[in-house]
Design a protein around this motif. Structure first.
Motif, PDB file in Angstrom:
ATOM      1  N   ILE A  28       0.863  -1.175   0.000  1.00  0.00           N
ATOM      2  CA  ILE A  28       0.000   0.000   0.000  1.00  0.00           C
ATOM      3  C   ILE A  28       0.896   1.221   0.000  1.00  0.00           C
ATOM      4  O   ILE A  28       1.869   1.281   0.767  1.00  0.00           O
ATOM      5  N   SER A  29       0.603   2.144  -0.872  1.00  0.00           N
ATOM      6  CA  SER A  29       1.400   3.361  -0.833  1.00  0.00           C
ATOM      7  C   SER A  29       0.491   4.561  -0.609  1.00  0.00           C
ATOM      8  O   SER A  29      -0.528   4.725  -1.268  1.00  0.00           O
ATOM      9  N   ILE A  30       0.880   5.340   0.393  1.00  0.00           N
ATOM     10  CA  ILE A  30       0.127   6.542   0.746  1.00  0.00           C
ATOM     11  C   ILE A  30       1.036   7.708   0.412  1.00  0.00           C
ATOM     12  O   ILE A  30       2.136   7.804   0.953  1.00  0.00           O
ATOM     13  N   LYS A  31       0.594   8.550  -0.517  1.00  0.00           N
ATOM     14  CA  LYS A  31       1.499   9.588  -1.023  1.00  0.00           C
ATOM     15  C   LYS A  31       0.910  10.968  -0.793  1.00  0.00           C
ATOM     16  O   LYS A  31      -0.135  11.296  -1.339  1.00  0.00           O
ATOM     17  N   ASP A  32       1.551  11.753   0.053  1.00  0.00           N
ATOM     18  CA  ASP A  32       1.151  13.147   0.306  1.00  0.00           C
ATOM     19  C   ASP A  32      -0.344  13.298   0.559  1.00  0.00           C
ATOM     20  O   ASP A  32      -0.978  14.204   0.027  1.00  0.00           O
ATOM     21  N   VAL A  33      -0.893  12.406   1.347  1.00  0.00           N
ATOM     22  CA  VAL A  33      -2.340  12.418   1.550  1.00  0.00           C
ATOM     23  C   VAL A  33      -2.730  13.436   2.618  1.00  0.00           C
ATOM     24  O   VAL A  33      -2.127  13.491   3.688  1.00  0.00           O
ATOM     25  N   SER A  34      -3.716  14.254   2.269  1.00  0.00           N
ATOM     26  CA  SER A  34      -4.240  15.224   3.225  1.00  0.00           C
ATOM     27  C   SER A  34      -5.744  15.077   3.326  1.00  0.00           C
ATOM     28  O   SER A  34      -6.389  14.627   2.394  1.00  0.00           O
ATOM     29  N   LYS A  35      -6.265  15.454   4.473  1.00  0.00           N
ATOM     30  CA  LYS A  35      -7.718  15.505   4.628  1.00  0.00           C
ATOM     31  C   LYS A  35      -8.067  16.870   5.192  1.00  0.00           C
ATOM     32  O   LYS A  35      -7.613  17.245   6.277  1.00  0.00           O
ATOM     33  N   VAL A  36      -8.829  17.623   4.431  1.00  0.00           N
ATOM     34  CA  VAL A  36      -9.307  18.923   4.894  1.00  0.00           C
ATOM     35  C   VAL A  36     -10.820  18.854   4.930  1.00  0.00           C
ATOM     36  O   VAL A  36     -11.460  18.525   3.934  1.00  0.00           O
ATOM     37  N   TYR A  37     -11.385  19.108   6.088  1.00  0.00           N
ATOM     38  CA  TYR A  37     -12.841  19.066   6.198  1.00  0.00           C
ATOM     39  C   TYR A  37     -13.451  20.362   5.698  1.00  0.00           C
ATOM     40  O   TYR A  37     -12.763  21.367   5.531  1.00  0.00           O
ATOM     41  N   ASN A  38     -14.746  20.322   5.488  1.00  0.00           N
ATOM     42  CA  ASN A  38     -15.449  21.460   4.907  1.00  0.00           C
ATOM     43  C   ASN A  38     -15.192  22.763   5.651  1.00  0.00           C
ATOM     44  O   ASN A  38     -15.048  23.802   5.044  1.00  0.00           O
ATOM     45  N   GLY A  39     -15.147  22.688   6.961  1.00  0.00           N
ATOM     46  CA  GLY A  39     -14.943  23.895   7.737  1.00  0.00           C
ATOM     47  C   GLY A  39     -13.526  24.446   7.644  1.00  0.00           C
ATOM     48  O   GLY A  39     -13.207  25.460   8.245  1.00  0.00           O
ATOM     49  N   GLY A  40     -12.659  23.762   6.878  1.00  0.00           N
ATOM     50  CA  GLY A  40     -11.282  24.219   6.754  1.00  0.00           C
ATOM     51  C   GLY A  40     -10.355  23.578   7.771  1.00  0.00           C
ATOM     52  O   GLY A  40      -9.172  23.918   7.845  1.00  0.00           O
ATOM     53  N   VAL A  41     -10.884  22.662   8.560  1.00  0.00           N
ATOM     54  CA  VAL A  41     -10.043  21.982   9.541  1.00  0.00           C
ATOM     55  C   VAL A  41      -9.216  20.907   8.835  1.00  0.00           C
ATOM     56  O   VAL A  41      -9.757  20.102   8.078  1.00  0.00           O
ATOM     57  N   THR A  42      -7.913  20.928   9.074  1.00  0.00           N
ATOM     58  CA  THR A  42      -7.051  19.926   8.464  1.00  0.00           C
ATOM     59  C   THR A  42      -6.834  18.798   9.453  1.00  0.00           C
ATOM     60  O   THR A  42      -6.262  19.005  10.513  1.00  0.00           O
ATOM     61  N   ALA A  43      -7.297  17.604   9.110  1.00  0.00           N
ATOM     62  CA  ALA A  43      -7.165  16.470  10.019  1.00  0.00           C
ATOM     63  C   ALA A  43      -5.876  15.710   9.754  1.00  0.00           C
ATOM     64  O   ALA A  43      -5.238  15.203  10.675  1.00  0.00           O
ATOM     65  N   VAL A  44      -5.497  15.635   8.490  1.00  0.00           N
ATOM     66  CA  VAL A  44      -4.283  14.926   8.102  1.00  0.00           C
ATOM     67  C   VAL A  44      -3.583  15.809   7.082  1.00  0.00           C
ATOM     68  O   VAL A  44      -4.234  16.305   6.162  1.00  0.00           O
ATOM     69  N   SER A  45      -2.279  16.053   7.272  1.00  0.00           N
ATOM     70  CA  SER A  45      -1.641  16.888   6.262  1.00  0.00           C
ATOM     71  C   SER A  45      -0.413  16.225   5.679  1.00  0.00           C
ATOM     72  O   SER A  45       0.525  15.874   6.392  1.00  0.00           O
TER      73      SER A  45
END
Lengths: 280, 372
Positions: free
Chosen positions: B4-21
């Motif tokens: 499994i390769s995870i590459k530069d994965v980010s999660k930004v929620y609608n409110g602009g909160v970054t959970a994973v950068s």
């Protein structure tokens, strides 16, 4: 301790008496002859005409066309009650499913719109509904009797609350297990809602069974008369100089009570479960 | 099975909160990776993005050769074990195990065979006809794992699967998970907030904090060479002592004491010094190099944790319960066991000879003892 228990029992017995006594009186009175009842009023003693009266009520062909029996009216009432309850459950489950699990725009708004219709009783929209059914020439049909009453804010609300209490992970597990929206609904949500369905079925069946105004409005053809309406019909004779068939009216009332009572008896275990605990 | 390769994965929620950068992890085929961090560090979000339960805001997740960003969870060929098991309550154990296969139109005979094999592996045969509600917590957990194994996916995803179990069961289930994963050899990603679980299960650990990776490494490497003060304080129990000191020449000033480091340290001035509790030795007063004021003592059975102060900085020492505690004590430190961190950034300052963790004693057994 014992004295408290005795008091509890007294209270319960009083409750039972208040609830059951009128039914007993109605049943006993129904076994007398109409003339007796007219002379002596209600009765608590056995009148001895049980078979006669109930036989007449169920099988005598009456009405203007001379073809309508009590059994027929019971049948109509059953169709209305069951169709009404089942239809409401299907419709409100689907509506609640859409509201809870699909994020469409204005979903919450739609829910609250549905919810506010809880405040409006059927009678408020009864004339427009009648007009619509009339134009569709659905008066004097079972479709016309049932369909306009199917949309149910109460049912939608109950199912929405229930679906919301189903853990999110169940949906996620099902998604990973390859269940699409339809499969998830059929395979997981519906079986989980069994107790809820039973509870709503009882409530809605009794509600449908007891409908009076709507069937009166929608049906002019005697073949579609429901039981509740039929009772009224018997007493209408009063207009003439006949003695109304009190015994038959009482007998019909007793008969009208039986199916809802049986439904409650059959479903009560689930009913209580559905309203109190969640089976998750 | 697949890498499994995870590459530069980010999660930004609608409110602009970054959970994973911008997280990148390369997971080898058959590897057991544990994502560990405090609650809210984004570890579950990351796992759910791999599972397809959360959309990926940026970056790329590939399972095997295939980029799965827009692939449905069902088609990613993964299986997930949830914290609350998420068993279907109205189905029997057999039906729970078979449901995923049934939806994939597996032939009935093969479903039977696979369920039977999985049930044997997990010792679930006696319970196949029971509903989940008639099972104990550990059995439910095994069914949840069975549901994953039976599908023979290319990856297992575990989302804090042991958090709902009691402490004793957790230890035995931990062993069971490890054994099963070895046996079926499926690539696994495991999320937990429990550093002990992470240490014991992982082939490699990923320590996360605030949506970023603090360190990736083999458990002992992470334990012995924490890359930041966050990792140092998070991995290991009791947590590593972090005190501030001054380095001048070859000497470290720690509170009132001056310690001869015996070797050069590539830094000068104020540093954060990390000391593992089990690397500290207690002596009667005057014999050690650091004066130590005992505050209170925690008895753990095999070990005792002595809390106290050096100067005005709190320290915990883990010592054997066998020797009686002197009335007044002092500490001694082996200079090579000290960890140095930049006092501003919290990053580790490497010293020559730091890269031989296997020569150091006091690894996992001490850790286990401290936690039990």
């Amino acid at each position: 301790m014992n004295r408290i228990r005795l008091l509890d029992h007294l209270v319960l017995m009083l409750g039972v008496f208040v609830m059951v006594a009128p039914v007993v009186v109605a049943f006993m009175t129904s076994t007398h002859e109409a003339a007796d009842i007219h002379r002596n009023g209600l009765s608590l003693a056995w009148g001895g005409h049980f078979t006669e009266t109930y036989n007449t009520v169920l099988t005598r062909e009456g009405g203007f066309t001379g073809k309508i029996t009590g059994a027929r009216m019971i049948w109509n009432s059953l169709i209305l009650g069951i169709g009404f309850a089942a239809g409401k459950i299907v419709l409100s489950m689907l509506a609640a499913y859409a509201i809870v699990y699909f994020r469409f725009r204005l979903g919450t708004l739609f829910f609250w719109m549905i919810f506010t219709t809880l405040l409006l009783p059927l009678e408020v929209r009864i004339l427009p509904s009648y007009e619509v059914m009339n134009r569709l020439s659905l008066t004097n049909t079972y479709t016309g009797l049932i369909v306009p009453l199917l949309a149910s804010a109460t049912g939608t609300f109950f199912f929405r609350q229930f679906f919301k209490s189903v853990p999110e992970e169940l949906l996620e597990a099902a998604r990973i297990d390859g269940a699409g929206p339809f499969k998830f609904f059929i395979d997981v949500l519906v079986p989980l809602s069994r107790t809820m369905i039973a509870a709503i079925f009882i409530i809605m069946f009794v509600y449908g069974w007891n409908q009076y105004l709507w069937p009166t409005l929608m049906t002019t053809d005697e073949r579609f008369f429901t039981l509740v309406r039929g009772i009224k019909q018997i007493l209408l004779v009063w207009v003439g100089s006949n003695i109304p068939d009190y015994n038959e009216a009482f007998a019909l009332a007793i008969l009208a009570m039986l199916p809802p009572v049986m439904i409650v008896l059959i479903f009560q275990r689930w009913f209580i479960k559905g309203l109190t605990e969640s089976d998750k | 099975m697949a890498a499994i390769s995870i590459k530069d994965v980010s999660k930004v929620y609608n409110g602009g909160v970054t959970a994973v950068s911008a997280v990148s992890i390369d997971i080898a085929d058959g590897e057991f990776i544990v994502l560990v961090g405090p609650s809210g560090c984004g570890k579950s979000t990351l796992l759910r993005m791999v599972a397809g339960l959360e959309t990926i805001s940026q970056g790329e997740v590939a399972i095997g050769p295939r980029v799965v960003n827009d692939v449905d969870p069902a088609d990613r060929d993964i299986a997930m074990v949830f914290q609350n098991y998420a068993l279907y309550p109205h189905m029997t154990v057999y039906e729970n195990l078979a449901y995923g296969l049934k939806n994939r139109r597996t032939p009935k005979a093969e479903i039977d065979a696979r369920v039977a094999e999985t049930a044997r592996m997990l010792e679930l045969q006696p319970y196949l006809e029971r509903k989940p509600r008639a099972l104990s917590g550990g059995q439910r957990q095994r069914v949840a794992m069975g549901r994953a194994i039976v599908r023979k996916p290319s990856a297992f995803l575990f989302d804090e699967p042991l958090s709902n179990l009691d402490a004793k069961l957790r230890v035995s289930m931990r062993g069971e998970i490890k054994r099963l994963q070895r046996r079926v050899g499926t690539t696994s990603i495991y999320v937990t907030h429990d550093q002990l679980e992470a240490m014991t299960l992982a082939d490699r650990l990923v320590v996360l904090s605030g949506g970023r990776i603090e360190q990736i490494g083999r458990p002992l490497d992470v334990y012995h060479r924490p890359a930041t003060t966050f990792v140092a304080s998070f991995i290991g129990s009791p947590a590593m002592n972090l005190v501030s000191g001054e380095v001048h020449g070859g000497k470290l000033a720690l509170g009132p004491a001056l310690i001869d480091l015996g070797a050069t340290v590539p830094t000068q001035g104020t540093v954060t010094v990390g000391l593992r509790a089990e690397d500290l030795r207690l002596h009667p007063e005057g014999e050690g190099s650091l004066p130590f004021r005992v505050d209170y003592v925690e008895e753990l059975g095999a070990q005792r944790l002595v809390h106290g102060l050096v100067g005005d900085q709190p320290l915990v020492a883990a010592v054997s319960s066998e020797n009686p505690l002197p009335a007044t004590v002092s500490l001694s430190i082996t200079p090579s066991r000290l960890h140095f961190f930049d006092s501003a950034s919290g990053r580790r300052i490497d010293r020559p000879g730091d890269d031989r963790p296997e020569t150091l004693a006091g690894g996992l057994p001490a850790l286990e003892a401290a936690a039990s």
